[in-house]
Design an enzyme around this catalytic site. Structure first.
Site, short mmCIF file in Angstrom:
data_model
loop_
_atom_site.label_atom_id
_atom_site.label_comp_id
_atom_site.label_asym_id
_atom_site.label_seq_id
_atom_site.Cartn_x
_atom_site.Cartn_y
_atom_site.Cartn_z
N GLU A 193 -8.37 71.26 -31.45
CA GLU A 193 -6.95 71.37 -31.07
C GLU A 193 -6.15 72.30 -31.98
O GLU A 193 -5.27 71.86 -32.73
CB GLU A 193 -6.30 69.98 -31.02
CG GLU A 193 -6.83 69.12 -29.89
CD GLU A 193 -6.02 67.85 -29.67
OE1 GLU A 193 -5.26 67.43 -30.55
OE2 GLU A 193 -6.16 67.26 -28.58
N GLU A 208 -11.45 65.42 -24.09
CA GLU A 208 -11.05 64.09 -24.53
C GLU A 208 -10.21 63.47 -23.42
O GLU A 208 -9.18 64.02 -23.03
CB GLU A 208 -10.20 64.18 -25.81
CG GLU A 208 -10.94 64.77 -26.99
CD GLU A 208 -10.09 64.87 -28.26
OE1 GLU A 208 -8.98 64.31 -28.29
OE2 GLU A 208 -10.54 65.53 -29.21
#
Ligand code: GAL
Ligand code: ZN
Length: 646
Positions: A141, A312
């Site tokens: 991320e 995710e």
């Protein structure tokens, strides 16, 4: 296919075999590991401990599980920070962001670039050809926790070099930025500071160039890893797990270096987070917003050039939103199906087991901390069975496309001009209206060819290049331009010919004044005899065209010519729904007005329906529909899939 995020280093070696076997039994194919494990891989400088990781990979291989290996650069270990303190980033207030959580690094730090290459090379040379490794995730991320933009001395120098390469001479920079204003003129590139800690607003062109620079730094950092992985791990994919609708760097550009895009989907977390910034209609606390995750699926499919994963997937309550609600029963399954309906190749749940320690101890997973199954577990088992029995045909191109632009988000961020005037909410309202009409939407960058669509929707594109206008001029379908399109040059100046700048070649109109309004309805637009509320924004237009819609003062707000439309105000969702419905009909696109909380998505000849609402909904299936999943009446949080036969 399904996967899960797993942290073997957090559980000890005796658990690995048992965990991986249980994943296999659950029906998972992929396991993502390693992205935060640097301190276990290299506990001391240059001393590597591979044994535990060898064991995970070998066990995965023996079970036929595929591994996505994360590079651990989101979490440089303490000894590395102590050796090279210049790795630490500096925040907007000029404070060093310290060790103790994650993402404590600056993209411009030469030490960190070197050290990242070193650890990536060590891992890739050991596991690059391991049969269990199917691909790589770089870092984790990028930009999370507000880490795209750093204000350290390394960034200052790198920014000055970047400016020099762009402008060649300080005079050119001065002209581009308009630094004569407030005596800001620079005599050399070395005089240019980072745009933080100023008394009042920094020069907007300075900010825009700094945002572009920061975006380029993320891409360059990622590229360093990609080049190593390509060399040591032939035939494996490389991806990155992006965040939901995060605009601080250009994801289209970065993904040019990857094989496909991935993103992390936390529908309840996103909605609660989003509600802090803007009003969300049609939202359900325990199931989310029916368009936010889908918007991201469509965006990342575009970013990934047709390919994306959900790396995710929320599987229970998270711990980081303003309030952390429990998903309604069925939602883990629904979110998974929704991702596949939008073309996801893999959905991978976060996380295998809830950790009883550290920062995310209140973040749930598929298993509870005591290893008993949490509620998501059974839903995943069900999806795994269903997926095995319903072969999914490939996606067809949509008839409608929406243009998304990262630079547009930066322009709105730099100069909102009023409260609540933000790019993402504007995009969401355009996207939502299309989806409420039952339409599938492709999301494109301004760099794409645009060809083949019947309707092209551009919520706003403030910096509109001649090249884009050129491509739009040959586009065959209808085009809708939202407010502020063409309002800035690439140097953040008002175009010489006034907004909408080069768009005047396609639509003969000039914006001579803009006004920002309250976030409540302050005006009304009348279109086809109906009135719609207007808040936030309106523009004054000079044109030879006659208006198709007018504001309360009688001035024109909607203009159309030759199948191209300009909206000179901030349209609300009720207007967009009616307006797009009419345009779609004209363009020969079939629409279906969907009730609140119900959405559709086609995949080949299959139609999927999702009920986000807490009430039963009837799906708009023909008499002849052949249901593969669910039925005509869809209970709350349920999914139906059918085929329409002739
Ligand atoms: C993501 C992140 C994961 C984990 C998760 C919790 O942003 O990539 O490492 O922190 O959020 O929801
Ligand atoms: Zn920095």
């Amino acid at each position: 296919m399904l996967g899960v995020c797993y942290y073997p280093e957090q559980w000890g070696r005796e658990k690995v075999k048992e965990d991986l076997s249980q994943m296999k039994d659950l029906g998972l194919q992929f396991v993502r590991i390693g992205e935060f494990a640097w301190s276990r891989i290299e506990p001391h400088p240059g001393l590597f401990d591979w044994e535990w990781l060898d064991e995970v990979l070998d066990t995965a291989e023996s079970l036929g599980l595929k591994i996505v290996l994360g590079t651990p650069t989101a979490t440089p270990p303490k000894w590395l920070i102590d050796r090279y303190p210049d790795i630490l980033p500096v925040d907007r207030e000029g404070r060093i962001r310290q060790f103790g959580s994650r993402r404590h690094y600056c993209f411009s730090s030469p030490s960190y670039q070197r050290e990242s290459c070193r650890i990536v090379q060590a891992i890739a040379s050991r596991y690059g050809r391991h049969p269990a490794v199917s691909g790589w995730q770089t870092d984790n991320e990028y930009g999370c926790h507000d880490t795209t933009r750093c204000y350290c001395p390394r960034c200052r120098e790198a920014f000055q070099r970047w400016l020099k390469a762009r402008y060649k001479t300080p005079e050119a920079l001065n002209r581009a930025w308009g630094t004569v204003f407030w005596s800001q003129e620079y005599r050399s590139f070395e005089e240019v500071e980072l745009p933080n800690l100023t008394v009042t607003n920094p020069n907007p062109a300075h900010l825009l160039d700094y945002f572009r620079f920061a975006s380029d730094q993320v891409r360059a950092f990622n590229r360093l890893q990609v080049d190593i992985l390509r060399a040591y791990s032939p035939g494996r994919f490389i991806t990155h797990n992006f965040m939901g609708a995060f605009t601080q760097f250009d994801h289209f550009a970065l993904t040019e270096d990857l094989d496909f895009a991935s993103w992390d989907s936390y529908p309840l977390g996103h909605v609660e987070w989003g509600r802090k910034f803007y009003e969300l209609r049609e939202y359900f606390p325990h199931s989310g917003h029916p368009d936010i995750a889908p918007l991201n699926h469509d965006l990342y499919r575009g970013v990934g050039r047709g390919r994306f994963w959900v790396m995710e997937q929320q599987a229970g309550p998270v711990q980081w939103a303003p309030r952390n609600l429990s998903p309604a029963p069925g939602m883990v399954r629904l979110w998974t199906w929704e991702a596949f309906a939008h073309g996801a190749e893999v959905v991978s749940y976060f996380r295998w087991r809830q950790a009883p320690f550290a920062q995310e101890q209140m973040h749930t997973g598929l298993l509870r901390p005591d290893s008993t199954p949490d509620t998501g577990f059974a839903e995943v088992a069900r999806v795994a069975r269903e997926l095995a029995s319903i072969p999914l045909p490939p996606l067809k191109p949509s008839q409608v496309a929406l243009v998304f632009d990262y630079e547009a988000a930066w322009v709105f961020e730099i100069e909102p001009l009023g409260e609540g005037i933000q790019y993402l909410p504007l995009v969401l309202s355009f996207y939502s209206a299309l989806r409420r009409l039952g339409l599938d939407v492709d999301i494109l960058s301004p760099q794409s060819t645009f060809s083949g669509y019947r309707l092209l929707v551009i919520p706003s594109l403030p910096i509109l290049s001649e090249a884009v206008v050129e491509r739009l001029s040959t586009f065959q379908g209808a085009i809708v331009f939202g407010p502020r399109t063409g309002s800035k040059t690439s140097h953040f100046q008002i175009p010489r010919e006034l907004p909408p700048g080069p768009l005047q070649k396609l639509l003969p109109l000039r914006i001579v004044r803009v006004e920002s309004l309250g976030t409540f309805p302050e005006d009304r637009v009348t279109w086809k005899g109906k009135q719609y509320p207007v808040s936030r924004w309106r523009e004054w237009v000079e044109t030879s065209l006659s208006p198709q819609g007018i504001l309360q003062d009688g001035k024109g707000a909607i203009f159309g010519d030759n199948n191209r439309y300009y909206l000179a105000f901030w349209p609300d969702d009720t207007f967009l729904l009616d307006f797009f419905e009419e345009l779609a009909q004209k363009a020969g696109i079939t629409t279906t007005r969907l009730p609140e909380g119900l959405r559709l998505r086609r995949r080949g000849d299959l139609i999927c329906a999702f009920n986000y609402s807490p009430e039963n909904r009837e799906v708009p299936a023909k008499e002849t529909a052949q249901f593969l999943l669910g039925g005509r009446i869809l209970p709350p949080y349920e999914v139906a899939i059918w085929r329409e036969t002739l």
